[in-house]
Design a protein around this motif. Structure first.
Motif, PDB file in Angstrom:
ATOM      1  N   ARG A  11       0.832  -1.187  -0.074  1.00 46.16           N
ATOM      2  CA  ARG A  11       0.080  -0.078  -0.025  1.00 46.16           C
ATOM      3  C   ARG A  11       0.827   1.375   0.042  1.00 46.16           C
ATOM      4  N   SER A 283      -9.400  -4.955   4.800  1.00 46.13           N
ATOM      5  CA  SER A 283      -9.290  -5.150   3.377  1.00 46.13           C
ATOM      6  C   SER A 283     -10.253  -4.221   2.712  1.00 46.13           C
ATOM      7  N   ASP A 287      -9.417  -0.925   0.505  1.00 51.05           N
ATOM      8  CA  ASP A 287      -9.685  -0.810  -0.837  1.00 51.05           C
ATOM      9  C   ASP A 287     -10.682   0.528  -1.292  1.00 51.05           C
ATOM     10  N   TYR A 288     -11.576   0.777  -0.177  1.00 49.09           N
ATOM     11  CA  TYR A 288     -12.593   1.584  -0.700  1.00 49.09           C
ATOM     12  C   TYR A 288     -11.845   3.186  -0.618  1.00 49.09           C
ATOM     13  N   GLU A 290      -8.840   3.847  -1.024  1.00 46.99           N
ATOM     14  CA  GLU A 290      -7.733   3.963  -1.879  1.00 46.99           C
ATOM     15  C   GLU A 290      -8.387   4.447  -3.220  1.00 46.99           C
ATOM     16  N   GLN A 291      -9.798   3.975  -3.501  1.00 46.65           N
ATOM     17  CA  GLN A 291     -10.591   4.186  -4.876  1.00 46.65           C
ATOM     18  C   GLN A 291     -11.142   5.630  -4.615  1.00 46.65           C
TER      19      GLN A 291
END
Length: 368
Positions: A11, A283, A287-288, A290-291
């Motif tokens: 990350r 996780s 992911d959220y 990062e998007q």
């Protein structure tokens, strides 16, 4: 733990790799390394922070003495205490030596670096700091005693350490604080930032929270914490609050706040399943964010549940309004807790949140 670190390393590709290798080593040695990632810092983009607390508390061999035991048995207990102290001190010594070597190596390449050490009569003090500036910017720093801190560095690291002799004749106590922070620029303008979309986020994690309810003995309770305008409660031992936040700089003002959501309890017997669910939530949360770097968020990575304390996994803010969201977790001897809630106004967390059906202006209604 190592798998968790590998996930974190993936990350953070923009940081100094020697510092990241140091953090990997500290985590492998059993020290907790926390990763906090947040957005919305004007021109900084996304900010990453790695923190580690290193500490050693020695066992006083005299405290191991038991009058009911024989001299040989007491001597064995003292030997065990001495052995524990040596192991703890060696682990700390190895960690400090590794940090010293890393800061010394990076010093020649850093924009600025400071190394301070003082050793006398069994007392040791260490203050390290280094920074890398942005392009041709001028670095701004300030001193606090023998430590140096930076305002506008692209990347900076600090290490504060102290070793003191024990007042009761036991082994010395040692404590160190390591901090590493850097920013990754984005192409999102300040005015392009958006409130955290907690509705979309909750949809993302809903399947995992749904699976929580399928575990034997698991319970789901509604959260309802409210304080009206003008009501006050103490955070200290005499009050009902664990913590409270205010949305204005004047902390004497008293404002309205309503927190609602769901508390999930997983019994200790389901420890394996609970830890797996935690990793799934972590996780999905990462992911959220990062998007969605355009949303205001704060993401906090730890390897697992925060014992005793309430640890925040991810939080989101509505800067233009007064609402926020939090996904948090905790654990104790009874089991594991996951909280998903939104707050309108100020967030006040009741001290007995694990047991409460509601908190309304200091009135506590307990779960049956």
């Amino acid at each position: 733990m190592l798998l968790a670190f590998v996930a974190t390393a993936v990350r953070s590709q923009e940081s100094n790799q020697q510092l990241r290798q140091l953090e990997k080593y500290l985590q492998e040695q059993g020290f907790s390394v926390e990763h906090v990632q947040s957005s919305g810092h004007e021109e900084k983009g996304v900010t990453h922070q790695f923190r580690a607390l290193l500490y050693v508390f020695g066992v006083n061999p005299e405290s191991m003495y038991d009058s009911k035991l024989t001299a040989e048995q007491n001597q064995l207990r003292v030997h065990v205490a001495d052995s524990i102290n040596r192991q703890r001190q060696k682990r700390m010594l190895d960690a400090v030596d590794s940090i010293r070597l890393c800061f010394a190596r990076l010093g020649k390449d850093a924009s600025e670096s400071y190394l301070y050490e003082f050793h006398k009569n069994g007392t040791d003090t260490i203050k390290y700091s280094l920074s890398f500036k942005k392009d041709n910017d001028t670095l701004y720093s300030y001193r606090r005693g023998n430590a140096v801190y930076f305002h506008n560095a692209r990347e900076a690291a600090n290490f504060d350490y102290v070793r003191e002799n024990s007042a009761d004749g036991g082994s010395p106590s040692e404590r160190g604080n390591y901090n590493h922070i850097y920013s990754v620029p984005t192409d999102i303008a300040w005015e392009g930032m958006r409130p955290f979309d907690y509705v979309a986020f909750e949809k993302r994690i809903a399947p995992v929270l749904k699976s929580v309810k399928k575990l034997k003995g698991t319970k789901a309770y509604p959260i309802y914490w409210r304080h009206d305008e003008g009501f006050d409660d103490n955070v200290g031992t005499d009050g009902h609050l664990l913590s409270k936040t205010t949305r204005q700089s004047d902390y004497t003002d008293k404002h309205y706040g309503l927190t609602t959501g769901t508390l999930y309890f997983i019994p200790r017997a389901c420890e394996t399943e609970a830890k797996a669910l935690y990793q799934q939530l972590d996780s999905l949360a990462y992911d959220y964010v990062e998007q969605h770097p355009e949303q205001y968020y704060r993401y906090n990575f730890t390897p697992g549940f925060s014992y005793r304390n309430l640890g925040e996994m991810v939080s989101g803010q509505d800067i233009e309004g007064d609402s926020g969201y939090s996904l948090s977790s905790s654990a104790d001897d009874k089991g594991f807790y996951i909280l998903s809630f939104t707050t309108k106004g100020e967030l006040w967390i009741p001290r007995e949140w694990r047991k409460l059906k509601s908190y309304i202006n200091g009135e506590l209604i307990y779960l049956k």
